[in-house]
Design an enzyme around this catalytic site. Sequence first.
Site, PDB file in Angstrom:
ATOM      1  N   LYS A 607       0.808  -1.217   0.000  1.00  0.00           N
ATOM      2  CA  LYS A 607       0.000   0.000   0.000  1.00  0.00           C
ATOM      3  C   LYS A 607       0.845   1.272   0.000  1.00  0.00           C
ATOM      4  O   LYS A 607       0.378   2.362   0.348  1.00  0.00           O
ATOM      5  CB  LYS A 607      -0.965   0.044   1.212  1.00  0.00           C
ATOM      6  CG  LYS A 607      -1.866  -1.162   1.379  1.00  0.00           C
ATOM      7  CD  LYS A 607      -2.492  -1.650   0.127  1.00  0.00           C
ATOM      8  CE  LYS A 607      -3.540  -0.743  -0.451  1.00  0.00           C
ATOM      9  NZ  LYS A 607      -4.111  -1.304  -1.716  1.00  0.00           N
ATOM     10  N   ARG A 611       2.296  -0.186  -7.112  1.00  0.00           N
ATOM     11  CA  ARG A 611       1.723  -0.413  -8.428  1.00  0.00           C
ATOM     12  C   ARG A 611       1.876   0.835  -9.298  1.00  0.00           C
ATOM     13  O   ARG A 611       2.225   0.744 -10.479  1.00  0.00           O
ATOM     14  CB  ARG A 611       0.243  -0.812  -8.302  1.00  0.00           C
ATOM     15  CG  ARG A 611      -0.506  -0.918  -9.591  1.00  0.00           C
ATOM     16  CD  ARG A 611       0.165  -1.830 -10.602  1.00  0.00           C
ATOM     17  NE  ARG A 611       0.298  -3.206 -10.137  1.00  0.00           N
ATOM     18  CZ  ARG A 611       1.014  -4.141 -10.775  1.00  0.00           C
ATOM     19  NH1 ARG A 611       1.662  -3.841 -11.888  1.00  0.00           N
ATOM     20  NH2 ARG A 611       1.102  -5.363 -10.296  1.00  0.00           N
ATOM     21  N   SER A 696      -4.854   2.439   4.849  1.00  0.00           N
ATOM     22  CA  SER A 696      -5.039   1.943   3.489  1.00  0.00           C
ATOM     23  C   SER A 696      -5.105   0.414   3.480  1.00  0.00           C
ATOM     24  O   SER A 696      -5.948  -0.187   2.805  1.00  0.00           O
ATOM     25  CB  SER A 696      -3.869   2.422   2.618  1.00  0.00           C
ATOM     26  OG  SER A 696      -3.916   1.825   1.359  1.00  0.00           O
ATOM     27  N   HIS A 817     -10.854   6.043   2.255  1.00  0.00           N
ATOM     28  CA  HIS A 817     -10.559   5.461   3.565  1.00  0.00           C
ATOM     29  C   HIS A 817     -11.697   5.751   4.541  1.00  0.00           C
ATOM     30  O   HIS A 817     -12.299   6.829   4.480  1.00  0.00           O
ATOM     31  CB  HIS A 817      -9.263   6.043   4.125  1.00  0.00           C
ATOM     32  CG  HIS A 817      -8.057   5.691   3.329  1.00  0.00           C
ATOM     33  ND1 HIS A 817      -6.800   6.175   3.614  1.00  0.00           N
ATOM     34  CD2 HIS A 817      -7.887   4.879   2.249  1.00  0.00           C
ATOM     35  CE1 HIS A 817      -5.926   5.690   2.753  1.00  0.00           C
ATOM     36  NE2 HIS A 817      -6.567   4.904   1.908  1.00  0.00           N
TER      37      HIS A 817
HETATM   38  N1  LIG Z   1      -1.137   7.253  -9.452  1.00  0.00           N
HETATM   39  C1  LIG Z   1      -1.731   6.603  -8.474  1.00  0.00           C
HETATM   40  N2  LIG Z   1      -2.940   6.091  -8.650  1.00  0.00           N
HETATM   41  C2  LIG Z   1      -3.546   5.418  -7.670  1.00  0.00           C
HETATM   42  N3  LIG Z   1      -2.991   5.172  -6.460  1.00  0.00           N
HETATM   43  C3  LIG Z   1      -1.787   5.677  -6.243  1.00  0.00           C
HETATM   44  C4  LIG Z   1      -1.099   6.399  -7.228  1.00  0.00           C
HETATM   45  N4  LIG Z   1       0.085   6.739  -6.720  1.00  0.00           N
HETATM   46  C5  LIG Z   1       0.131   6.273  -5.488  1.00  0.00           C
HETATM   47  N5  LIG Z   1      -0.986   5.626  -5.188  1.00  0.00           N
HETATM   48  C6  LIG Z   1      -1.243   4.988  -3.911  1.00  0.00           C
HETATM   49  O1  LIG Z   1      -0.967   3.615  -4.054  1.00  0.00           O
HETATM   50  C7  LIG Z   1      -1.655   2.997  -2.986  1.00  0.00           C
HETATM   51  C8  LIG Z   1      -1.682   1.534  -3.237  1.00  0.00           C
HETATM   52  O2  LIG Z   1      -0.379   1.077  -3.044  1.00  0.00           O
HETATM   53  P1  LIG Z   1       0.171  -0.212  -3.718  1.00  0.00           P
HETATM   54  O3  LIG Z   1       0.024  -0.123  -5.177  1.00  0.00           O
HETATM   55  O4  LIG Z   1       1.554  -0.414  -3.213  1.00  0.00           O
HETATM   56  O5  LIG Z   1      -0.790  -1.301  -3.110  1.00  0.00           O
HETATM   57  S1  LIG Z   1      -0.540  -2.868  -3.061  1.00  0.00           S
HETATM   58  O6  LIG Z   1       0.279  -3.172  -1.927  1.00  0.00           O
HETATM   59  O7  LIG Z   1       0.071  -3.261  -4.303  1.00  0.00           O
HETATM   60  O8  LIG Z   1      -1.894  -3.393  -2.902  1.00  0.00           O
HETATM   61  C9  LIG Z   1      -2.989   3.685  -2.956  1.00  0.00           C
HETATM   62  O9  LIG Z   1      -3.439   3.641  -1.645  1.00  0.00           O
HETATM   63  P2  LIG Z   1      -4.944   3.948  -1.277  1.00  0.00           P
HETATM   64  O10 LIG Z   1      -5.220   5.355  -1.664  1.00  0.00           O
HETATM   65  O11 LIG Z   1      -5.039   3.761   0.182  1.00  0.00           O
HETATM   66  O12 LIG Z   1      -5.763   2.993  -2.028  1.00  0.00           O
HETATM   67  C10 LIG Z   1      -2.667   5.088  -3.418  1.00  0.00           C
HETATM   68  O13 LIG Z   1      -2.681   6.001  -2.383  1.00  0.00           O
END
Ligand SMILES: Nc1ncnc2c1ncn2[C@@H]1O[C@H](COP(=O)(O)OS(=O)(=O)O)[C@@H](OP(=O)(O)O)[C@H]1O
Length: 856
Positions: A607, A611, A696, A817
Site C-alpha cells: 500500500k 503499483r 489503506s 478510507h
Molecule cells: N497514481 C496513483 N494512482 C492510484 N494510487 C496511487 C497512485 N500513486 C500512489 N498511489 C497509492 O498507491 C496505494 C496503493 O499502493 P500499492 O500499489 O503499493 O498497493 S498494493 O500493496 O500493491 O496493494 C494507494 O493507496 P490507497 O489510496 O489507500 O488505495 C494510493 O494512495
Amino acid sequence: MARCWPGTILFSSKAPRKLVFLFTLSLSVTYLFYSLLNCYSSLQFPLQDASDFLQPEAAISPTDIIRSASLKPDTISRSFPSLPASRNRQPAPARTAERNIHTSSSSISVPQSNTTRTNNSTKQLSPEQPGIGVTITKESDLEISTDPTTAGPTISQLAIRTSRNVKSPHVPPATQTYHHPSASSLQSDPSFHSDNSNTDPLLGFPSSPNLNTGDSDADLLLPPTIVEKVDVEKSWAQAAVGHSVPSSVEKSSTSNRIPINSIAEKSSTSNRIPINSIAEKFSTSNRIPINSIAETFSTSNRIPINSIAEKSSTLDSDPIQATAGEISTLDNDPIHSTKGEISTLDSDPIQAVAGEISTLDSDTIHSAGEKVSTATDKRSASNSATLTFLLQTTSTSESESITDQQNTSRIPSRPAVQSSAFSANDQSEDSHVPRSEKANSKSYSSLTFDRKFGGGEGTSVSSSSPVLLGPSAVESHSGYYTFPREFGKSESAQLPITETTYGKAEDYKQEDPTKTWEATSSSAETLGSPDLEGDEAYKSMRGLSYWDRTPLAATEMIPESHTGALEKDTQESSTAEEELNRIFPVNCTPEYGEKKLPQAIIIGVKKGGTRALLEALRAHPDVRAVGVEPHFFDRNYEKGLEWYRDLMPRTIDGQITMEKTPSYFVTNEAPQRIHSMAKDTKLIVVVRNPVTRAISDYTQTLSKKPEIPTFEVLAFKNRTLGLIDASWSALRIGIYALHLESWMQYFPLSQILFVSGERLISNPAEELAKVQDFLGLRRIITEKHFYFNKTKGFPCLKKPEDTGAPRCLGKSKGRTHPKIDPDVIQRLRKFYKPFNSMFYQMTGEDFQWEKEELES
Ligand SMILES: Nc1ncnc2c1ncn2[C@@H]1O[C@H](COP(=O)(O)OS(=O)(=O)O)[C@@H](OP(=O)(O)O)[C@H]1O
C-alpha cells in the site's frame, strides 16, 4: 597437637563418663551439621553454572526472537528453519569471525555451515528444509514438550547461546555499532564481548542471527527434544517491544550471574532453567506490555510453523494459502486458497458465482468458494497467454470505470517534500542519560538521533515523543546505533535510542480472536481503469494499452503451470474471453528477447504506491516488468529460480527486467534469497506514512471483509491503556526500521532506493526521475507522462505525445478510507514517530511524515 584437642583435657582430667558422652555427642552433632553444610554448598555450583547461562539473556535480540518464531495465542509454533547456504555473498571479514562471547559454563562454537544437529548427528539441510520446529501450546506458561525424557537446553539457553557464540554465516558487510549506555556494565563484563557488528538498530542489542531466516546456525544448538517451561508471552513481549535490556543485566551486570536464590527457589535441577522466573524478572524490570506484544506479534504470524517452514510464509503471508499446498493467487483472499486448486487467470468474474471464484477482480471474489474456475479450464494456452498480456498491459472491462471513485480528491495539499536533509539540530541530552537514571522515569521517553555522517559533518535531528502510548510508561532504554551510510565508507550515523515500555503481562487481554481474519498479503491490484477524462478515447481505443510500453511477446505470458502461484495484482475486473482474443490476438507480438531474472525489484511496501511506480516504469521502453506479483521470495521459493525466470517478460539488450512484490520487504527470508540470486539486485522500497499506510491496508481488507472490527478496535491491545497492538500486521508493516534492518544485513544502502509514496502522488515525475537514475535508465518518464485526474484524485499516465488515452490505476487504488477516530490517529502517530525517526536515520532521508501530519 594433642593438647589442642579439648578431648585430651577431658580425658586427662578424668571427667565423669557422662560428661565424656555429652562431649562426644556434641562433636557428632557438629560434624553432622558441617557435613550437611558442605553438601549444600556443593549443590550451589550447578546453579551458578546455570546462572551463567541465564544471565546473558541480555544479549538476546528481540528481533531475533520475532523473526525466529511464529506465535499464536492458542497454538504457538516456533521454528528454526535453516537457510540455503549463502552464495555469492561478499565476504565480510569483520563479521565472519565467530562471536566469541564467553560463557563461563559453556562456550559453544557453531560451525559456519548450513547444518542442524539432531540426535547428536549433524546433517546437511537442503535449502528450504525446515529446521527443527517446536510446537508450543500456549496457556499461561508454556510447556514445550516433544520428548519428556530428554531435557535439553531451554529456549532461553538456546537464545543465549545463539546470541553469544555464533559464527554468523551472513554478516552484514556494514558495520553496525550499538553503544548502549546501560551496556557499559556489559562491556566491562569479561564475559561479554560483542563484536559491535551484529547489532539491532531497533533494540540496540547485539543481535543474534536471524533464526527464522536460517542466518544463524542456531539450529545446531537446538537439541532434538526440548522439555521446557517458557513464558512465551513474556519473551515475545520483549521481542515485540524490541528492547529487552534485561533485568539480568541490571542486576548482575558485573558478576554475570543471576542471584542464586532466584534460581534456587525456582528450579530444582540445574538442567532446567527456571524460565518463568527469568521471564518474571524481565517483565518486572522492563515492564513490557507482554501479553499485548506477544499476542500482537503472534497475530501477524498466525501461520502454523510447518507452513512457515515449508512455504517460507511470512507475516505477510496468507495462512491458508500456506497450508493449501498450492498457492494461487490472483487474489489474496485466504479463503480462496483453502482448496488448493486455485487458478487464477480466469478473466470472467461475472460468471463467477458463489462457490466458483474467478479472479481477475479481487473485489468481486470475496465469496468464499469451493473451487475456483481456472484459466486452464477455459482457454487454450495461447489464450491464456493473451490474457496474460492483458494482465500486463491494460484492462478493458467497463467495470473498471472509475466513476465510483470520483468523490474525493486524493491529491495531498501539502507542499512538495524536501529531500533528504534533516533540519532539526537539537541533540537531545536525554539520549545520553544513562539508563540507570532513566529507569525510574515515569515520563514518556524521547528518542534522539545524533546524526554524524561524514566524520561529524552533517545535521542532526531529534524528536521527543512517547514511544508507546498509555499512562504507565515506566522505563526507558537508551542507546546508540551506529551504522554506515554505505559500504566501504567510513561515514556513519549514530543513533541514540531511548524507548519506553509499558505495563505487565497481566494487564493485557488475551488475543482478540476477531483478528484472525487477517490475511496480509499484498492486495490484488488493478491496472488500467480508464479515467473519465479519457473515457471517450478509451472507448474508441478499447483494449489498447494506455501506457506506452514495449510490446509483449506472446510467449512471455505466464505459463499455466505458473498461474497457480501468482498473486492477482493487475486486474480487478476482466473481459470475456472472446473480447480478450479480439483485443489481444495471440500473435500480436513477436517472440524475441530472452527471459532474465529481474535486475531490479520493488520489494515494498504494501500500500505504499508500488503499483503506481511499476506502471509508470513500465512506460519506459527499457523496462520490462511482470505485471503480477510473483511472490517468489516469500511464497514460491521452493519452485526454483527457473520457475521464477520463466515468469519474466522477454527482454532485449539494454532492457531491464523488473517485478514487484510488496510483501518481500517484511519477509525475513527475502533479503538472503534475493542476495543469493544476485547480490547486485537493485531494490526499491516505496514508503508511505505508516499511519496512512495502515489505514489503506485496513481499507483494502475491509473492502473484502466488511464484517471485520473497526480500525480503532484492531489498532489497540488495550485502548484504555493506550496500548497499541503492534503485532497487527497493518501496523507492524509500518515499522520500517525494523524491516529495513534485515535488508541491511545483505545489501548496502546504495543498492536500495526509497521512494516517497506521498511524492509519487504529489510529484510523480520527480520521483520517477530518481528511480530512473537509480536504475541507470535514461530519463524518459517525465512530467509529460503524467496528468492529474481530478476524479480519480491521483496522477495518471498519458502518452507524452497525447496520442493515447490517459490511464489511471483501477478501483483498488485510491479507495476512500474510512474515517478514523482522530485520537487514534494521534496515538498511532506518536507510536510511529520514533520508528520513523530511526528509519530516516537509517536511510539518510527525512520523509517528513511528521511535518505532513502537523499540516493536516
Ligand atoms: N497514481 C496513483 N494512482 C492510484 N494510487 C496511487 C497512485 N500513486 C500512489 N498511489 C497509492 O498507491 C496505494 C496503493 O499502493 P500499492 O500499489 O503499493 O498497493 S498494493 O500493496 O500493491 O496493494 C494507494 O493507496 P490507497 O489510496 O489507500 O488505495 C494510493 O494512495
